[in-house]
Design a protein around this motif. Sequence first.
Motif, PDB file in Angstrom:
ATOM      1  N   LEU A 237       0.765  -1.213  -0.041  1.00  0.00           N
ATOM      2  CA  LEU A 237       0.043   0.170  -0.082  1.00  0.00           C
ATOM      3  C   LEU A 237       0.833   1.341   0.140  1.00  0.00           C
ATOM      4  N   LEU A 238       1.793   1.235   0.964  1.00  0.00           N
ATOM      5  CA  LEU A 238       2.687   2.268   0.944  1.00  0.00           C
ATOM      6  C   LEU A 238       3.511   2.657  -0.248  1.00  0.00           C
ATOM      7  N   LEU A 239       4.120   1.469  -1.020  1.00  0.00           N
ATOM      8  CA  LEU A 239       4.966   1.863  -2.145  1.00  0.00           C
ATOM      9  C   LEU A 239       3.935   2.203  -3.152  1.00  0.00           C
ATOM     10  N   ALA A 240       2.698   1.509  -3.404  1.00  0.00           N
ATOM     11  CA  ALA A 240       1.918   2.016  -4.454  1.00  0.00           C
ATOM     12  C   ALA A 240       1.436   3.718  -4.224  1.00  0.00           C
ATOM     13  N   PHE A 241       1.180   4.082  -3.251  1.00  0.00           N
ATOM     14  CA  PHE A 241       0.939   5.550  -2.926  1.00  0.00           C
ATOM     15  C   PHE A 241       1.870   6.226  -3.228  1.00  0.00           C
ATOM     16  N   ALA A 242       3.270   6.030  -2.715  1.00  0.00           N
ATOM     17  CA  ALA A 242       4.488   6.767  -2.926  1.00  0.00           C
ATOM     18  C   ALA A 242       4.720   6.744  -4.308  1.00  0.00           C
ATOM     19  N   GLY A 243       4.572   5.505  -5.033  1.00  0.00           N
ATOM     20  CA  GLY A 243       4.916   5.581  -6.386  1.00  0.00           C
ATOM     21  C   GLY A 243       3.973   6.247  -7.309  1.00  0.00           C
ATOM     22  N   LEU A 244       2.925   6.240  -7.155  1.00  0.00           N
ATOM     23  CA  LEU A 244       1.842   7.000  -7.967  1.00  0.00           C
ATOM     24  C   LEU A 244       1.935   8.551  -7.618  1.00  0.00           C
ATOM     25  N   SER A 245       2.319   8.897  -6.366  1.00  0.00           N
ATOM     26  CA  SER A 245       2.500  10.249  -6.133  1.00  0.00           C
ATOM     27  C   SER A 245       3.759  10.772  -6.745  1.00  0.00           C
ATOM     28  N   LEU A 246       4.729  10.008  -6.763  1.00  0.00           N
ATOM     29  CA  LEU A 246       6.070  10.389  -7.656  1.00  0.00           C
ATOM     30  C   LEU A 246       6.050  10.494  -8.859  1.00  0.00           C
ATOM     31  N   GLU A 247       5.132   9.506  -9.644  1.00  0.00           N
ATOM     32  CA  GLU A 247       4.754   9.701 -11.032  1.00  0.00           C
ATOM     33  C   GLU A 247       3.986  10.995 -11.169  1.00  0.00           C
ATOM     34  N   VAL A 248       3.242  11.419 -10.608  1.00  0.00           N
ATOM     35  CA  VAL A 248       2.616  12.687 -10.708  1.00  0.00           C
ATOM     36  C   VAL A 248       3.771  13.789 -10.599  1.00  0.00           C
ATOM     37  N   ARG A 249       4.665  13.778  -9.575  1.00  0.00           N
ATOM     38  CA  ARG A 249       5.672  14.491  -9.512  1.00  0.00           C
ATOM     39  C   ARG A 249       6.502  14.591 -10.707  1.00  0.00           C
ATOM     40  N   GLN A 250       6.837  13.399 -11.233  1.00  0.00           N
ATOM     41  CA  GLN A 250       7.810  13.263 -12.535  1.00  0.00           C
ATOM     42  C   GLN A 250       7.084  13.965 -13.683  1.00  0.00           C
ATOM     43  N   ALA A 251       5.698  13.827 -13.785  1.00  0.00           N
ATOM     44  CA  ALA A 251       5.111  14.294 -15.007  1.00  0.00           C
ATOM     45  C   ALA A 251       4.972  15.903 -14.951  1.00  0.00           C
ATOM     46  N   PHE A 252       5.123  16.288 -13.675  1.00  0.00           N
ATOM     47  CA  PHE A 252       5.110  18.071 -13.741  1.00  0.00           C
ATOM     48  C   PHE A 252       6.290  18.571 -13.518  1.00  0.00           C
TER      49      PHE A 252
END
Length: 154
Positions: A38-53
């Motif tokens: 759960l934590l890795l999925a949440f962090a990974g998705l959040s970092l994907e948004v960060r990387q997109a911006f």
Amino acid sequence: MLNLVLLAYLAPVPLLLLGARLWPAGGRARTLAAAAALLLAFAGLSLEVRQAFQGRYLYVGNGIGDGELYAYSVLWLLFALGLLAAGIRLRLSAARYAALAVLMLTVAKVFLLDMADLEGLLRILSFFGLGASLIGIGWLYQRFVQPPRPAAAS
């Protein structure tokens, strides 16, 4: 180009979920594997948004724009809905509780950060949108998790 965020954070999630499924019930390893997924999925998705911006370099000092803040909120809400759907479909109360935790975090972020700078009509529309999504989630939870009990014959 290889997406290292995807590889580092999101690739281990299926393996952790498989491990949580295969370990004996009631063990600490099962709970830890599910929590780590759960934590890795949440962090990974959040970092994907960060990387997109922000692009390739995810420095903390780059600042966060309004679009990025709203994207986090939308993604976290969708992640909570996905967890809730998985919890309902697979009858996993832990997934439903995780969905509620992510949802509470999202609502707190929306109230404290996203709506702080909004004024007038945008603020009103944001409150209505958030309220409608919360009502919809409550309806889904009541309809599929706790269906109405039949009335007792008198």
